[in-house]
Design a protein around this motif. Structure first.
Motif, short mmCIF file in Angstrom:
data_model
loop_
_atom_site.label_atom_id
_atom_site.label_comp_id
_atom_site.label_asym_id
_atom_site.label_seq_id
_atom_site.Cartn_x
_atom_site.Cartn_y
_atom_site.Cartn_z
N VAL A 1 1.12 -1.16 -0.10
CA VAL A 1 -0.02 -0.12 -0.10
C VAL A 1 1.09 1.21 0.04
CG1 VAL A 1 -2.03 1.59 1.17
CG2 VAL A 1 -1.85 -1.26 1.17
N LEU A 2 0.83 1.94 -1.12
CA LEU A 2 1.79 3.12 -1.21
C LEU A 2 1.36 4.32 -1.63
CD1 LEU A 2 4.95 3.40 -2.23
CD2 LEU A 2 4.18 2.84 -4.71
N ASP A 3 1.95 5.29 -0.94
CA ASP A 3 1.52 6.72 -0.95
C ASP A 3 2.40 7.07 -1.92
OD1 ASP A 3 0.64 9.51 -0.47
OD2 ASP A 3 2.18 9.91 0.85
N GLY B 1 12.62 -6.66 -10.96
CA GLY B 1 12.03 -7.94 -11.31
C GLY B 1 10.89 -8.54 -10.42
N LEU B 2 10.54 -7.86 -9.44
CA LEU B 2 9.45 -8.11 -8.58
C LEU B 2 8.15 -8.00 -8.85
CD1 LEU B 2 11.07 -6.86 -5.25
CD2 LEU B 2 11.25 -9.37 -6.30
N ARG B 3 7.10 -8.79 -8.99
CA ARG B 3 6.04 -8.81 -9.49
C ARG B 3 4.95 -8.71 -8.38
NH1 ARG B 3 5.28 -12.91 -14.12
NH2 ARG B 3 3.06 -11.84 -13.92
N LEU B 4 4.89 -7.65 -7.68
CA LEU B 4 4.11 -7.33 -6.30
C LEU B 4 2.98 -6.61 -6.69
CD1 LEU B 4 7.12 -6.44 -4.08
CD2 LEU B 4 5.86 -8.60 -4.11
N PRO B 5 1.76 -7.08 -6.14
CA PRO B 5 0.56 -6.17 -6.26
C PRO B 5 0.78 -5.00 -5.33
CG PRO B 5 0.11 -8.15 -4.95
CD PRO B 5 1.56 -8.15 -5.20
N VAL B 6 0.37 -3.71 -6.13
CA VAL B 6 0.63 -2.38 -5.21
C VAL B 6 -0.78 -1.63 -5.51
CG1 VAL B 6 1.83 -0.26 -5.37
CG2 VAL B 6 2.86 -2.41 -5.91
N VAL B 7 -1.21 -1.18 -4.19
CA VAL B 7 -2.33 -0.37 -4.34
C VAL B 7 -1.53 1.12 -3.91
CG1 VAL B 7 -4.42 0.24 -2.99
CG2 VAL B 7 -3.87 -2.14 -3.41
N VAL B 8 -2.07 2.00 -4.81
CA VAL B 8 -1.47 3.43 -4.87
C VAL B 8 -2.59 4.33 -4.18
CG1 VAL B 8 -0.71 5.43 -5.85
CG2 VAL B 8 0.20 3.05 -6.70
N LEU B 9 -2.15 5.02 -3.10
CA LEU B 9 -2.99 6.06 -2.52
C LEU B 9 -2.67 7.33 -2.59
CD1 LEU B 9 -3.61 4.44 1.02
CD2 LEU B 9 -5.03 4.06 -1.01
N THR B 10 -3.19 8.53 -2.80
CA THR B 10 -2.74 9.82 -3.03
C THR B 10 -3.70 10.87 -2.36
OG1 THR B 10 -1.92 11.39 -4.37
CG2 THR B 10 -3.73 10.20 -5.41
N ALA B 11 -3.40 11.65 -1.72
CA ALA B 11 -4.26 12.72 -1.64
C ALA B 11 -4.16 13.97 -2.50
CB ALA B 11 -3.62 13.27 -0.25
#
Length: 121
Positions: free
Chosen positions: A49-51, A70-80
């Motif tokens: 979970v990434l700002d 080379g990492l295939r990681l799921p990423v949920v991006v959050l922004t204000a």
């Protein structure tokens, strides 16, 4: 499941860690993109979970660094601070989803669950 929370705001990190823990997810927090990238030599989270907006190494930079490794990681991006084109850039760089803060807890938990289920084995 280990969820990495990367956000420069201590209150946000604390709140997200509490939310994830209450949903039986283990959370590890990082105060900067660089701290998170440095941690990848020791372990790999199941989801991030990434700002988007952080000083020095921002969320888009972190996405690029994860990809370079080379990492295939799921990423949920959050922004204000949603900006034109930011969603498209993040998704093109490998983010699973992109949300504007504030968002309700269930939306975030659903996005994490969806990302984990879609993650490569």
């Amino acid at each position: 499941m280990l969820i990495a929370v990367v956000d420069d705001e201590a209150a946000v990190r604390k709140a997200l860690k509490r939310l994830l823990s209450s949903s039986d997810l283990e959370a590890e927090t990082f105060e900067s993109g660089q701290a998170f990238i440095d941690s990848l030599s020791n372990h790999r989270p199941d989801c991030i979970v990434l700002d988007l907006h952080m000083p020095h190494l921002n969320g888009l930079d972190v996405l690029k660094q994860v990809s370079i490794r080379g990492l295939r990681l799921p990423v949920v991006v959050l922004t204000a601070h949603d900006e034109p084109g930011a969603r498209a850039q993040c998704l093109a760089a490998g983010a699973t989803s992109y949300f504007c803060k504030p968002l309700d807890d269930q939306t975030l938990l659903t996005a994490i669950d969806t990302a984990l289920k879609a993650a490569p084995a």
